[in-house]
Design a protein around this motif. Structure first.
Motif, PDB file in Angstrom:
ATOM      1  N   GLY A  51     -34.482  10.040 -18.134  1.00 50.63           N
ATOM      2  CA  GLY A  51     -35.269  10.286 -19.334  1.00 50.63           C
ATOM      3  C   GLY A  51     -36.456   9.353 -19.490  1.00 50.63           C
ATOM      4  N   GLY A  53     -39.113   9.341 -17.691  1.00 56.89           N
ATOM      5  CA  GLY A  53     -40.365  10.040 -17.405  1.00 56.89           C
ATOM      6  C   GLY A  53     -40.686  10.155 -15.926  1.00 56.89           C
ATOM      7  N   LYS A  54     -39.731   9.860 -15.065  1.00 56.23           N
ATOM      8  CA  LYS A  54     -40.011   9.869 -13.618  1.00 56.23           C
ATOM      9  C   LYS A  54     -40.450  11.249 -13.120  1.00 56.23           C
ATOM     10  CE  LYS A  54     -35.900   8.453 -12.448  1.00 56.23           C
ATOM     11  NZ  LYS A  54     -35.302   8.370 -13.786  1.00 56.23           N
ATOM     12  N   SER A  55     -39.696  12.288 -13.526  1.00 56.88           N
ATOM     13  CA  SER A  55     -40.040  13.645 -13.057  1.00 56.88           C
ATOM     14  C   SER A  55     -41.392  14.061 -13.610  1.00 56.88           C
ATOM     15  CB  SER A  55     -38.997  14.665 -13.502  1.00 56.88           C
ATOM     16  OG  SER A  55     -37.755  14.296 -13.005  1.00 56.88           O
ATOM     17  N   THR A  56     -41.607  13.769 -14.869  1.00 58.37           N
ATOM     18  CA  THR A  56     -42.881  14.131 -15.497  1.00 58.37           C
ATOM     19  C   THR A  56     -44.029  13.415 -14.784  1.00 58.37           C
ATOM     20  OG1 THR A  56     -41.714  14.335 -17.591  1.00 58.37           O
ATOM     21  CG2 THR A  56     -44.110  14.215 -17.702  1.00 58.37           C
TER      22      THR A  56
HETATM   23  P1  ADP Z   1     -36.599  11.365 -15.786  1.00 53.56           P
HETATM   24  O1  ADP Z   1     -37.085  12.144 -14.618  1.00 53.56           O
HETATM   25  O2  ADP Z   1     -36.865   9.908 -15.698  1.00 53.56           O
HETATM   26  O3  ADP Z   1     -35.149  11.633 -16.083  1.00 53.56           O
HETATM   27  P2  ADP Z   1     -38.194  13.232 -17.366  1.00 53.56           P
HETATM   28  O4  ADP Z   1     -39.578  13.107 -16.911  1.00 53.56           O
HETATM   29  O5  ADP Z   1     -37.370  14.368 -16.858  1.00 53.56           O
HETATM   30  O6  ADP Z   1     -37.416  11.848 -17.077  1.00 53.56           O
HETATM   31  O7  ADP Z   1     -38.165  13.301 -18.956  1.00 53.56           O
HETATM   32  C1  ADP Z   1     -38.892  12.392 -19.813  1.00 53.56           C
HETATM   33  C2  ADP Z   1     -38.693  12.824 -21.259  1.00 53.56           C
HETATM   34  O8  ADP Z   1     -39.349  14.061 -21.484  1.00 53.56           O
HETATM   35  C3  ADP Z   1     -37.241  13.047 -21.646  1.00 53.56           C
HETATM   36  O9  ADP Z   1     -37.076  12.630 -22.987  1.00 53.56           O
HETATM   37  C4  ADP Z   1     -37.059  14.527 -21.534  1.00 53.56           C
HETATM   38  O10 ADP Z   1     -36.056  14.986 -22.382  1.00 53.56           O
HETATM   39  C5  ADP Z   1     -38.421  15.051 -21.918  1.00 53.56           C
HETATM   40  N1  ADP Z   1     -38.753  16.326 -21.243  1.00 53.56           N
HETATM   41  C6  ADP Z   1     -38.906  16.501 -19.910  1.00 53.56           C
HETATM   42  N2  ADP Z   1     -39.247  17.777 -19.625  1.00 53.56           N
HETATM   43  C7  ADP Z   1     -39.311  18.430 -20.820  1.00 53.56           C
HETATM   44  C8  ADP Z   1     -39.623  19.771 -21.222  1.00 53.56           C
HETATM   45  N3  ADP Z   1     -39.956  20.703 -20.341  1.00 53.56           N
HETATM   46  N4  ADP Z   1     -39.582  20.053 -22.544  1.00 53.56           N
HETATM   47  C9  ADP Z   1     -39.279  19.114 -23.442  1.00 53.56           C
HETATM   48  N5  ADP Z   1     -38.990  17.830 -23.146  1.00 53.56           N
HETATM   49  C10 ADP Z   1     -38.997  17.483 -21.858  1.00 53.56           C
END
Ligand code: ADP
Length: 258
Positions: A51, A53-56
């Motif tokens: 959570g 933000g790594k994937s984002t």
């Molecule tokens: P990580 O890869 O580190 O687990 P993400 O980048 O997946 O983190 O997520 C960062 C934040 O953005 C989290 O709070 C997650 O719930 C939120 N998030 C990610 N993708 C979405 C989406 N498509 N819609 C709403 N919230 C999102």
């Protein structure tokens, strides 16, 4: 598209990148002003709790998603200035991807999987280069095999060969060893390291694993959508300690549980 300047030292540059999901009442700030550069022939690991933000971050840096604010420059192209078609072309021609799930096409041989992105981009795959890259990942004798006939580690090697063959400006790897046993994971990380050292490839890898970061030149830490620190020449122990201080393990979820 403008010609790419091969002399620029930074292959990827993010400046004050923000990404907000959702509407007014339910908005989530996934990236909160991230600025970072990745130089040519460097291997960087990105770590952070679930959570954080790594994937984002990876999706915005690789042009798979558009940030809400800030700029992303890849191979001297400001991604915001590109149309969807141009962005797709840039991704195909200049960016390699390696994912946790190997994403191979089951009906295609190793060789055809490796050359697919080139063919999709309308480029001819030079047989000599293809052979060399497949040999480089240790699959010279498996060229005509199907993915289903290979182990998980071998399938990830195919995915790495597929990423390398287009000689991209940068390879983004998302938990590339997440589905592999420890020993196979080390082999795969060694291949990425070799690609940096021998071929001058640039690699940015998101991972949960402190051991994986020890193959990188640098690890950067994300927490709550912000970069909160970095370590040069990371060791597994040093990274594990830093993650503990971030409170990361307390929030850590097994890979795949998001
Ligand atoms: P990580 O890869 O580190 O687990 P993400 O980048 O997946 O983190 O997520 C960062 C934040 O953005 C989290 O709070 C997650 O719930 C939120 N998030 C990610 N993708 C979405 C989406 N498509 N819609 C709403 N919230 C999102």
């Amino acid at each position: 598209m403008r010609q790419i300047d091969e002399t620029s030292a930074d292959v990827v540059r993010l400046t004050d990148v923000r990404k907000t999901y959702g509407g007014k009442r339910t908005s989530v700030v996934a990236l909160d002003g991230v600025s970072i550069s990745f130089g040519r022939a460097t291997f960087t690991a990105v770590m952070g709790p679930s959570g954080s933000g790594k994937s984002t971050f990876l999706h915005c840096a690789a042009g798979l998603d558009r940030p809400t604010g800030g700029t992303v420059v890849v191979a001297d192209q400001d991604l915001a200035e590109l149309s969807e078609v141009e962005l797709t072309r840039l991704r195909r021609e200049r960016i390699g991807f390696v994912f946790q799930a190997f994403n191979l096409l089951p009906a295609l041989t190793v060789q055809d999987n490796v050359t697919l992105p080139l063919r999709l981009a309308g480029r001819r795959a030079k047989p000599e280069l293809v052979r060399r890259v497949i040999e480089q990942v240790g699959l010279g004798d498996r060229r005509r095999h199907l993915p289903g006939e290979l182990s998980g580690g071998q399938q990830q090697r195919v995915a790495i060969a597929r990423a390398l063959v287009a000689r991209p400006a940068v390879i983004f790897a998302d938990e590339p060893t997440g589905a592999l046993d420890t020993r196979t994971a080390r082999d795969v990380l060694g291949l990425l390291r070799d690609a940096v050292d021998r071929a001058g490839q640039t690699v940015v890898m998101v991972t949960h694993d402190p051991v994986a970061t020890s193959y990188a030149d640098r690890v950067v830490f994300l927490a709550d959508g912000r970069l909160v620190g970095e370590l040069a020449d990371p060791t597994a122990a040093g990274v594990a300690e830093r993650m503990t201080n971030l409170g990361a393990w307390a929030e850590h979820e097994p890979a795949g549980v998001r």
